[in-house]
Write an enzyme that holds these catalytic residues in place. Structure first.
Site, PDB file in Angstrom:
ATOM      1  N   GLY A  25      11.239   0.736   1.714  1.00 51.46           N
ATOM      2  CA  GLY A  25       9.885   0.417   1.276  1.00 51.46           C
ATOM      3  C   GLY A  25       8.909   1.547   1.520  1.00 51.46           C
ATOM      4  N   GLY A  27       5.526   1.339   1.113  1.00 52.94           N
ATOM      5  CA  GLY A  27       4.171   0.818   1.208  1.00 52.94           C
ATOM      6  C   GLY A  27       3.438   1.395   2.409  1.00 52.94           C
ATOM      7  CG  PHE A  28      -0.664   0.295   3.234  1.00 51.88           C
ATOM      8  CD1 PHE A  28      -1.488   1.389   3.109  1.00 51.88           C
ATOM      9  CD2 PHE A  28      -0.859  -0.784   2.384  1.00 51.88           C
ATOM     10  CE1 PHE A  28      -2.503   1.427   2.162  1.00 51.88           C
ATOM     11  CE2 PHE A  28      -1.875  -0.766   1.432  1.00 51.88           C
ATOM     12  CZ  PHE A  28      -2.699   0.342   1.324  1.00 51.88           C
ATOM     13  CB  VAL A  93      17.408  -2.109  -0.778  1.00 50.46           C
ATOM     14  CG1 VAL A  93      18.323  -2.655   0.316  1.00 50.46           C
ATOM     15  CG2 VAL A  93      17.016  -0.669  -0.478  1.00 50.46           C
ATOM     16  CD  GLU A 184     -11.901  -7.014  -2.997  1.00 47.59           C
ATOM     17  OE1 GLU A 184     -12.444  -6.572  -1.975  1.00 47.59           O
ATOM     18  OE2 GLU A 184     -10.780  -6.631  -3.397  1.00 47.59           O
ATOM     19  CG  ASP A 315       2.338  -7.522   3.756  1.00 49.07           C
ATOM     20  OD1 ASP A 315       1.563  -7.251   4.693  1.00 49.07           O
ATOM     21  OD2 ASP A 315       1.988  -7.480   2.557  1.00 49.07           O
ATOM     22  CB  ALA A 332      -3.664  -2.170   4.453  1.00 48.40           C
ATOM     23  CD  GLN A 333      -6.301  -0.580   9.585  1.00 48.98           C
ATOM     24  OE1 GLN A 333      -5.907  -0.334  10.720  1.00 48.98           O
ATOM     25  NE2 GLN A 333      -6.508   0.373   8.691  1.00 48.98           N
TER      26      GLN A 333
END
Length: 437
Positions: A25, A27-28, A93, A184, A315, A332-333
């Site tokens: 992965g 991602g972040f 994967v 949003e 996540d 994200a954090q």
């Protein structure tokens, strides 16, 4: 100890005496870990089905024509291009063989000494196949482009029909889920309705377009303060968005949205933002490892339950703390912080030193509802309005990867603000839903 993979040369990964750490992965979480390990005496192999990292918090702006996708995406190879012993492979994967310490992919298998699952999350439809089939998700760049095309194509179709009910349905939007993504997106669509659609479609009564946001709970922006929630709702209503609370969507057949009340909505565009679940991988998807939200159970060191050399971060990881008894938030954090600390902990594990338990530092939450409208909850300060909007923009620009991306996004935002325009409203690749007759 001789690394398990030293006699292998799979996927054209060079032989090495260094321990091989495979990260699933980009991602972040995965990128943060790879950067942390990049200059250490380990071999890092990152696997992802895309060759780019996506800044997911701004996907809704791609969907609504505010940004082009390349401004929120960054090549993974470029992120770590100057780091020795780093390798990236474009791969999907398919399975993790925990007995033989191998990762099975669509381009072959790869042996690992240490494995980190950072596969992120995917849209959670809670088992409703009809909703999954007919609604739109917004978790990836391709999905966001599909949504952008569908929105624009529906307005083109609205021009052609003489059926008033069909025309209204083509111009109606239903967003299921009142979290940051839903809020949003609703704000962005409301601004498009107000400032752009009348110019693009002067021969269409775009005032008839309706934007609905449906929340199953009693307030939007769950997880933020009550003041932020109420202010966000006020902002949305001033923009003309209909906010429905304590209403749960039960079905969507492509035309009609059904709820657990007597409310129904006729809409050709339904965006499902009501929840996410962990993107598990075969081999680590048994009940022994998985808990609520389809997430992998980890300890305070991010080790997967029952394994010393297999980790999960971001996540996909379910880590219970005193402050978060239902697991850390899927944001994200936490992902970035877990990736950075795991880099240090893996080096400690390799060197036989004691690892440090993970402690999440909550830096707050924020959401924008459109032009000059945002809500921000920090640890000690809470504010709303114009200043919150500037803070939101600064934070998102700061966390974007790449100087070019920051500049492109900043210039686009300035242009959109001054001209009240969104020039990326392009149908690059048509997208059509198959509706029930």
């Amino acid at each position: 100890m001789l690394p398990l993979c030293c006699n292998y040369e799979l996927m054209n990964i060079p032989r090495t005496s260094y321990p091989r750490i495979v990260i699933i992965g980009g991602g972040f979480a995965g990128v943060a870990l790879a950067k942390k390990l990049s200059k250490q005496e380990v071999q890092v192999v990152l696997l992802d089905r895309h060759n780019y990292h996506t800044f997911q918090p701004l996907l809704y702006q791609v969907s609504t024509g505010g940004l082009e996708p390349d401004s929120i995406a960054y090549p993974i190879r470029k992120i770590l291009k100057d780091f020795p012993n780093f390798f990236f492979r474009l791969a999907n994967v398919e399975e993790i063989d925990t007995q033989n310490n191998e990762v099975l992919t669509d381009i072959g298998k790869l042996r690992f000494d240490y494995l980190v699952v950072a596969s992120g999350s995917t849209t959670n439809y809670f088992g409703n196949a009809e909703i999954e089939k007919h609604s739109m998700a917004m978790k990836t760049i391709p999905q966001s482009l599909n949504l952008r095309s569908l929105i624009l194509e529906n307005f083109e179709d609205a021009l052609l029909t003489s059926d008033l009910n069909e025309r209204n349905a083509l111009m109606n939007f239903v967003i299921v889920g009142g979290g940051p993504t839903g809020v949003e997106l609703a704000g962005a669509l409301a601004e498009i309705k107000k400032g752009i659609l009348p110019k693009d479609y002067p021969d269409l009564d775009t005032r008839m377009a309706q934007i609905h946001i449906i929340q199953s709970g009693d307030h939007i922006l769950k997880g933020m303060s009550q003041k932020a929630s109420q202010k966000a709702e006020d902002f949305l209503e001033k923009l003309g968005v209909h906010v429905w609370k304590n209403v749960r969507v039960t079905n969507y057949d492509g035309k009609t949205v059904s709820t657990n009340t007597d409310l129904t909505f006729e809409a050709a565009t339904v965006v499902w933002a009501a929840g996410v679940k962990g993107a598990t991988i075969k081999g680590l998807d048994a009940n022994d490892f998985i808990t609520r939200g389809n997430r992998i159970i980890v300890n305070e060191f991010n080790q997967v339950k029952g394994f010393e050399r297999i980790f999960a971060i971001g996540d996909i990881a379910y880590m219970v703390t005193e402050e978060f008894p239902n697991g850390l938030p899927m944001m994200a954090q936490p992902a970035i912080q877990q990736g950075e600390q795991l880099g240090d902990n893996m080096l400690c594990l390799i060197e036989g030193k004691t690892m440090k338990p993970f402690r999440y530092k909550d830096k707050g939450a924020m959401a924008t509802i459109g032009r000059n409208k945002a809500v921000v909850d920090l640890k000690k300060f809470r504010f709303q309005g114009v200043f919150a909007w500037y803070v939101w923009m600064f934070v998102h620009l700061f966390f974007l990867i790449g100087f070019r991306n920051r500049m492109v996004v900043f210039v686009n935002w300035v242009y959109n603000y001054v001209r009240f325009d969104r020039e990326a409203r392009l149908i690059i690749r048509p997208f059509k839903k198959t509706l029930k007759s």
